[in-house]
Design a protein around this motif. Structure first.
Motif, PDB file in Angstrom:
ATOM      1  N   ALA A 247       0.605  -0.661   0.067  1.00  0.00           N
ATOM      2  CA  ALA A 247      -0.209   0.646  -0.588  1.00  0.00           C
ATOM      3  C   ALA A 247       0.495   1.472  -0.066  1.00  0.00           C
ATOM      4  CB  ALA A 247      -1.112  -0.125   0.945  1.00  0.00           C
ATOM      5  N   LYS A 248       2.241   1.556   0.845  1.00  0.00           N
ATOM      6  CA  LYS A 248       2.591   1.856   0.847  1.00  0.00           C
ATOM      7  C   LYS A 248       3.834   2.837  -0.154  1.00  0.00           C
ATOM      8  CE  LYS A 248       3.482   1.069   5.579  1.00  0.00           C
ATOM      9  NZ  LYS A 248       5.037   0.848   6.817  1.00  0.00           N
ATOM     10  N   TRP A 249       3.727   1.524  -1.048  1.00  0.00           N
ATOM     11  CA  TRP A 249       5.425   1.935  -1.566  1.00  0.00           C
ATOM     12  C   TRP A 249       4.646   1.572  -3.501  1.00  0.00           C
ATOM     13  CZ3 TRP A 249       7.882   4.880   0.787  1.00  0.00           C
ATOM     14  CH2 TRP A 249       8.086   4.802   1.948  1.00  0.00           C
ATOM     15  N   SER A 250       3.361   0.682  -3.253  1.00  0.00           N
ATOM     16  CA  SER A 250       2.710   0.583  -5.401  1.00  0.00           C
ATOM     17  C   SER A 250       3.484   1.273  -5.798  1.00  0.00           C
ATOM     18  CB  SER A 250       2.021  -0.534  -4.803  1.00  0.00           C
ATOM     19  OG  SER A 250       0.943   0.163  -4.237  1.00  0.00           O
ATOM     20  N   ASP A 251       3.271   1.277  -7.331  1.00  0.00           N
ATOM     21  CA  ASP A 251       3.403   2.207  -8.719  1.00  0.00           C
ATOM     22  C   ASP A 251       2.332   1.820  -8.868  1.00  0.00           C
ATOM     23  OD1 ASP A 251       4.373   3.550 -10.255  1.00  0.00           O
ATOM     24  OD2 ASP A 251       4.440   2.127 -11.857  1.00  0.00           O
ATOM     25  N   VAL A 252       1.194   3.029  -7.845  1.00  0.00           N
ATOM     26  CA  VAL A 252       0.076   3.093  -8.424  1.00  0.00           C
ATOM     27  C   VAL A 252      -0.367   4.282  -8.230  1.00  0.00           C
ATOM     28  CG1 VAL A 252      -1.270   0.347  -8.477  1.00  0.00           C
ATOM     29  CG2 VAL A 252      -1.077   2.197  -6.669  1.00  0.00           C
ATOM     30  N   ASP A 253      -1.386   4.736  -8.777  1.00  0.00           N
ATOM     31  CA  ASP A 253      -2.005   6.200  -8.281  1.00  0.00           C
ATOM     32  C   ASP A 253      -3.604   6.695  -7.551  1.00  0.00           C
ATOM     33  OD1 ASP A 253      -1.227   7.440 -10.970  1.00  0.00           O
ATOM     34  OD2 ASP A 253      -2.733   6.169 -12.317  1.00  0.00           O
ATOM     35  N   GLU A 266      -3.896  -2.788  14.112  1.00  0.00           N
ATOM     36  CA  GLU A 266      -3.037  -3.113  12.600  1.00  0.00           C
ATOM     37  C   GLU A 266      -4.199  -1.465  12.268  1.00  0.00           C
ATOM     38  OE1 GLU A 266      -4.239  -6.346  10.854  1.00  0.00           O
ATOM     39  OE2 GLU A 266      -2.446  -7.895  12.370  1.00  0.00           O
ATOM     40  N   MET A 267      -5.412  -1.472  12.137  1.00  0.00           N
ATOM     41  CA  MET A 267      -5.508  -0.171  11.811  1.00  0.00           C
ATOM     42  C   MET A 267      -5.049   1.690  12.204  1.00  0.00           C
ATOM     43  SD  MET A 267      -6.913  -1.238   8.868  1.00  0.00           S
ATOM     44  CE  MET A 267      -8.040   0.532   8.059  1.00  0.00           C
ATOM     45  N   THR A 268      -5.349   1.225  13.934  1.00  0.00           N
ATOM     46  CA  THR A 268      -4.541   1.970  14.215  1.00  0.00           C
ATOM     47  C   THR A 268      -2.855   2.326  13.711  1.00  0.00           C
ATOM     48  OG1 THR A 268      -5.568   2.317  15.946  1.00  0.00           O
ATOM     49  CG2 THR A 268      -3.711   3.423  16.341  1.00  0.00           C
ATOM     50  N   ASP A 269      -2.733   1.541  12.892  1.00  0.00           N
ATOM     51  CA  ASP A 269      -0.816   2.115  12.662  1.00  0.00           C
ATOM     52  C   ASP A 269      -1.360   1.946  10.908  1.00  0.00           C
ATOM     53  OD1 ASP A 269       0.506   0.892  14.778  1.00  0.00           O
ATOM     54  OD2 ASP A 269       0.229  -1.484  14.065  1.00  0.00           O
ATOM     55  N   VAL A 270      -2.125   1.725  10.987  1.00  0.00           N
ATOM     56  CA  VAL A 270      -2.028   2.720   9.088  1.00  0.00           C
ATOM     57  C   VAL A 270      -2.339   4.488   9.074  1.00  0.00           C
ATOM     58  CG1 VAL A 270      -3.527   2.793   7.054  1.00  0.00           C
ATOM     59  CG2 VAL A 270      -2.876   0.205   8.190  1.00  0.00           C
ATOM     60  N   LEU A 271      -3.588   3.912   9.737  1.00  0.00           N
ATOM     61  CA  LEU A 271      -3.999   5.837   9.983  1.00  0.00           C
ATOM     62  C   LEU A 271      -2.734   6.791  10.703  1.00  0.00           C
ATOM     63  CD1 LEU A 271      -7.839   4.910  11.734  1.00  0.00           C
ATOM     64  CD2 LEU A 271      -6.795   5.329   9.658  1.00  0.00           C
ATOM     65  N   LEU A 272      -1.899   6.657  11.540  1.00  0.00           N
ATOM     66  CA  LEU A 272      -1.223   6.620  11.891  1.00  0.00           C
ATOM     67  C   LEU A 272       0.276   7.031  11.168  1.00  0.00           C
ATOM     68  CD1 LEU A 272      -1.134   5.874  15.838  1.00  0.00           C
ATOM     69  CD2 LEU A 272      -1.707   7.908  15.131  1.00  0.00           C
ATOM     70  N   GLU A 273       0.334   6.535  10.493  1.00  0.00           N
ATOM     71  CA  GLU A 273       1.255   5.850  10.028  1.00  0.00           C
ATOM     72  C   GLU A 273       1.493   6.710   8.859  1.00  0.00           C
ATOM     73  OE1 GLU A 273       4.084   2.175   8.448  1.00  0.00           O
ATOM     74  OE2 GLU A 273       2.964   2.077  10.426  1.00  0.00           O
ATOM     75  N   PHE A 274       0.543   6.815   7.703  1.00  0.00           N
ATOM     76  CA  PHE A 274       0.363   6.772   6.332  1.00  0.00           C
ATOM     77  C   PHE A 274       0.241   8.393   6.427  1.00  0.00           C
ATOM     78  CE2 PHE A 274      -1.324   3.409   3.586  1.00  0.00           C
ATOM     79  CZ  PHE A 274      -1.311   2.270   4.069  1.00  0.00           C
ATOM     80  N   PRO A 275      -0.349   9.169   7.041  1.00  0.00           N
ATOM     81  CA  PRO A 275       0.078  11.091   7.019  1.00  0.00           C
ATOM     82  C   PRO A 275       1.761  11.002   7.303  1.00  0.00           C
ATOM     83  CG  PRO A 275      -1.802  10.232   8.294  1.00  0.00           C
ATOM     84  CD  PRO A 275      -1.391   8.719   8.047  1.00  0.00           C
ATOM     85  N   GLU A 276       1.877  10.331   8.237  1.00  0.00           N
ATOM     86  CA  GLU A 276       4.036  10.601   8.266  1.00  0.00           C
ATOM     87  C   GLU A 276       4.516  10.117   6.976  1.00  0.00           C
ATOM     88  OE1 GLU A 276       4.349  12.382  10.609  1.00  0.00           O
ATOM     89  OE2 GLU A 276       2.292  12.487  11.669  1.00  0.00           O
ATOM     90  N   LEU A 277       4.559   9.492   6.404  1.00  0.00           N
ATOM     91  CA  LEU A 277       4.954   8.468   4.988  1.00  0.00           C
ATOM     92  C   LEU A 277       5.175   9.650   4.143  1.00  0.00           C
ATOM     93  CD1 LEU A 277       3.753   4.791   5.190  1.00  0.00           C
ATOM     94  CD2 LEU A 277       7.082   6.051   6.155  1.00  0.00           C
ATOM     95  N   SER A 278       6.438   9.124   2.992  1.00  0.00           N
ATOM     96  CA  SER A 278       6.097  10.378   2.012  1.00  0.00           C
ATOM     97  C   SER A 278       6.206   9.584   1.082  1.00  0.00           C
ATOM     98  CB  SER A 278       7.290  11.423   1.568  1.00  0.00           C
ATOM     99  OG  SER A 278       7.506  11.679   0.897  1.00  0.00           O
ATOM    100  N   ASP A 279       5.121   9.972  -0.512  1.00  0.00           N
ATOM    101  CA  ASP A 279       5.252   8.885  -1.471  1.00  0.00           C
ATOM    102  C   ASP A 279       6.846   9.291  -2.097  1.00  0.00           C
ATOM    103  OD1 ASP A 279       4.706   7.923  -3.899  1.00  0.00           O
ATOM    104  OD2 ASP A 279       2.775   9.374  -4.068  1.00  0.00           O
ATOM    105  N   PRO A 280       7.144   8.175  -2.291  1.00  0.00           N
ATOM    106  CA  PRO A 280       8.845   8.154  -3.554  1.00  0.00           C
ATOM    107  C   PRO A 280       8.051   9.284  -4.716  1.00  0.00           C
ATOM    108  CG  PRO A 280       8.108   5.418  -3.215  1.00  0.00           C
ATOM    109  CD  PRO A 280       6.672   6.498  -2.513  1.00  0.00           C
ATOM    110  N   ARG A 281       7.310   8.802  -5.276  1.00  0.00           N
ATOM    111  CA  ARG A 281       7.163   9.659  -6.397  1.00  0.00           C
ATOM    112  C   ARG A 281       6.535  11.217  -7.026  1.00  0.00           C
ATOM    113  NH1 ARG A 281       2.492   5.894 -10.390  1.00  0.00           N
ATOM    114  NH2 ARG A 281       1.230   6.889  -8.013  1.00  0.00           N
TER     115      ARG A 281
END
Length: 592
Positions: A247-253, A266-281
């Motif tokens: 979900a984080k790094w796949s080459d999709v739009d 586990e859902m909490t991890d997603v909710l907390l992590e995703f806003p902090e992570l930078s899309d490599p593209r």
């Protein structure tokens, strides 16, 4: 609207009488709290209703009101970055209204009715439009432009177009006159029933790989854009970690992540992590291209069944805009358990292990909605929808009906192994029983974009790993010293491939994502070491001396090279490796 009365309540299943005007799959409102439900079976004027909320307090005689409409999702600006439950209720808005515990019967629109969106038309009055044609665009996030399309089944002449400006999702932005003279007003949003797949012109064979940045997936068991994959594994083997990485790094739009019956943390991890992570593209937050559907294990079980369809319908909508979309379902086993519970309450004939006889059909209906398609529109537009489902078989036994039903449909199998996870080898995908049926169709793309050696090196790496498994049987019986030097070299090379190539650290920025070009360069280092050492052994060099060269240790640290410096670092390491092996050969010859 038809109004009936409750006859029986059995957990999430409600039987109502007097429903002769209702239809299958109509959405209904149950009881004084107006709980949302869906008709899943009809017998005369009696309807069996799957209620998507807690049914405590319901009793015979309470009213049931049908809306006359199927369970549908609202599609328009505001989907991205929003967190929904299984029936597309925005959880953040619900929390603002009712607190941390969702109040029963709460009615909140899926798309905000107060937020305005900047709409730019791309058509003008008098234009002829067909279903799927783009009326205008809304910059929903910095990385996603939301295309406002003509709804399916509508075509004609544009009689009115709104000027560029800010509009609510309910504001009219265009009007279309059909051939029969009727005029349809169009807004920024449209609705679509979740159980019906959105139409397309034609499905085309998937022939472009989905780059995930995970070496064992992209190199050994690749998935095509528009393909299907499953990730089965026992508890603790890292299914959710693998899906998070994809979900984080796949080459999709766009990514639609469906947490179906999973643990809340586990859902909490997603909710907390995703806003902090930078899309490599793009460099933006990953949430700028993510839709989250959170239906945790403590939520009503019936809503799990709807969550899968809600997620894939939203994904199809963005696919129709021409985007590459990935749906990640975690996990389909929990969804199947919801099917089993409702089937049992309906007193249907059980199939294998109590699952309903139609389990395989429902799984196929979900995965068949994936694909690479020519979208419905008057011009040319191509989109893709990739479906990846986790399977949680009891005790890790993939002979269970959900795993076997899934394997009959999907073309990529990433088999997780708890023994690898216990050895801290992540991703814990077992390379001996995993497979991909897309390798042949993806070979032309790899040959053209990565180089003709890519598939050869992949096949070579797999053969070394398989040979290692055979040699380990011999080692367990008679010991490693009984092996010939070439066989011992095979074990050494396999160790390099396993530990230095396949093993990846999700918590290290440098190693969490690895581009395809970097992957093939790293793998080529291991295979080059194997090739040079075999030549040296043939010339009489000592295997132990070859293992002890400094370059061998540096291969183990090669994956820590950054994206900017890896090309130069790998070229230098390959040069040093060749020189050091030549020195070993020269020393052996000199000693003789």
């Amino acid at each position: 609207m038809s109004i009936g009365k409750i006859v029986k309540v059995s957990g999430p299943l409600v039987i109502a009488g007097g429903m002769h005007e209702a239809n299958m799959f109509d959405v209904v409102r149950v009881g004084d709290h107006r709980l949302i439900g869906e008709i899943i079976e009809m017998h005369g004027d009696k309807a069996s209703i799957q209620v998507y909320e807690e049914t405590s307090g319901l009793g015979p005689g309470m009213s049931v009101e049908t809306t006359g409409r199927p369970l549908s999702v609202e599609l328009g600006p505001g989907l991205i970055e929003t967190i929904y439950d299984g029936i597309q209720r925005p959880l953040v808005d619900i929390m603002a209204r009712s607190g941390s515990n969702i109040a029963r019967g709460v009615e909140v629109p899926a798309l905000s009715r107060t937020k305005k969106w900047e709409f730019t038309p791309v058509i003008k009055t008098g234009d002829s439009v067909a279903a799927g044609d783009v009326l205008g665009e809304v910059p929903e996030t910095p990385v996603m432009s939301h295309k406002i399309m003509v709804p399916n089944g509508l075509s004609g002449i544009v009689t009115e177009v709104a000027a560029k400006g800010e509009y609510l999702v309910t504001d009219v932005i265009a009007a279309v006159e059909s051939e029969d003279g009727s005029i349809t007003e169009l807004t920024l949003m449209q609705e679509w029933p979740v159980r019906i797949g959105r139409p397309y012109k034609e499905k085309i064979p998937p022939n472009v790989p989905l780059s995930t940045g995970q070496r064992i997936i992209d190199t050994l068991f690749p998935l095509a854009k528009g393909g299907t994959a499953c990730v089965p594994g026992p508890f603790g083997s890292g299914k959710t970690v693998v899906q998070h990485q994809i979900a984080k790094w796949s080459d999709v739009d766009l990514v639609v992540y469906v947490g179906c019956g999973e643990r809340g943390n586990e859902m909490t991890d997603v909710l907390l992590e995703f806003p902090e992570l930078s899309d490599p593209r793009s460099g933006e937050s990953l949430m700028k291209r993510t839709v989250l559907i959170a239906n945790t294990s403590d939520m009503p079980v019936a809503a799990r069944e709807a969550s899968i369809y809600t997620g894939i319908t939203i994904a199809e909508y963005f696919r129709d805009m021409g985007y590459a979309v990935a749906v990640i379902a975690d996990s389909t086993s929990r969804w199947a358990e919801a099917l089993r519970e409702m089937s049992g309450r309906l007193e249907e004939m059980p199939g294998e292990e109590g699952y309903p006889a139609y389990l395989g059909t429902r799984l196929a209906q979900f995965y068949e909605r994936a694909g690479c398609v020519h979208c419905v529109c008057s011009g040319e537009r191509t989109g893709s929808l990739t479906a990846i489902g986790a399977v949680s078989p009891p005790g890790g036994d993939i002979s269970d009906p959900v795993s076997q039903g899934t394997l009959r449909i999907v073309k990529v199998f990433w088999g997780l192994d708890s023994s690898l996870a216990y050895r801290r080898h992540f991703p814990a995908i077992n390379w001996l029983n995993s497979y991909s049926l897309y390798t042949d169709s993806l070979k032309p793309w790899f040959d053209e974009n990565i180089g003709g050696s890519f598939m050869q090196q992949r096949d070579k790496a797999l053969s070394i790993l398989q040979e290692e498994a055979s040699l380990e049987e011999i080692v367990r019986l008679v010991g490693q010293d009984s092996l010939s030097p070439p066989d011992r070299l095979t074990l050494e090379t396999a160790q390099i491939i396993r530990e230095d190539f396949l093993q990846q650290d999700a918590f290290t920025d440098v190693d969490a994502f690895s581009s395809l070009n970097r992957q093939i360069r790293l793998l080529s280092l291991a295979l080059k070491y194997d090739e040079l050492c075999r030549g040296a052994i043939a010339e009489g060099a000592s295997l132990q001396a070859l293992i002890e060269i400094p370059a061998r240790e540096r291969i183990g640290r090669a994956k820590s090279a950054t994206e900017a410096e890896y090309k130069e670092a790998y070229s230098e390491l390959e040069k040093q490796m060749a020189e050091q092996i030549e020195a070993v050969i020269a020393e052996e010859v000199h000693n003789e």
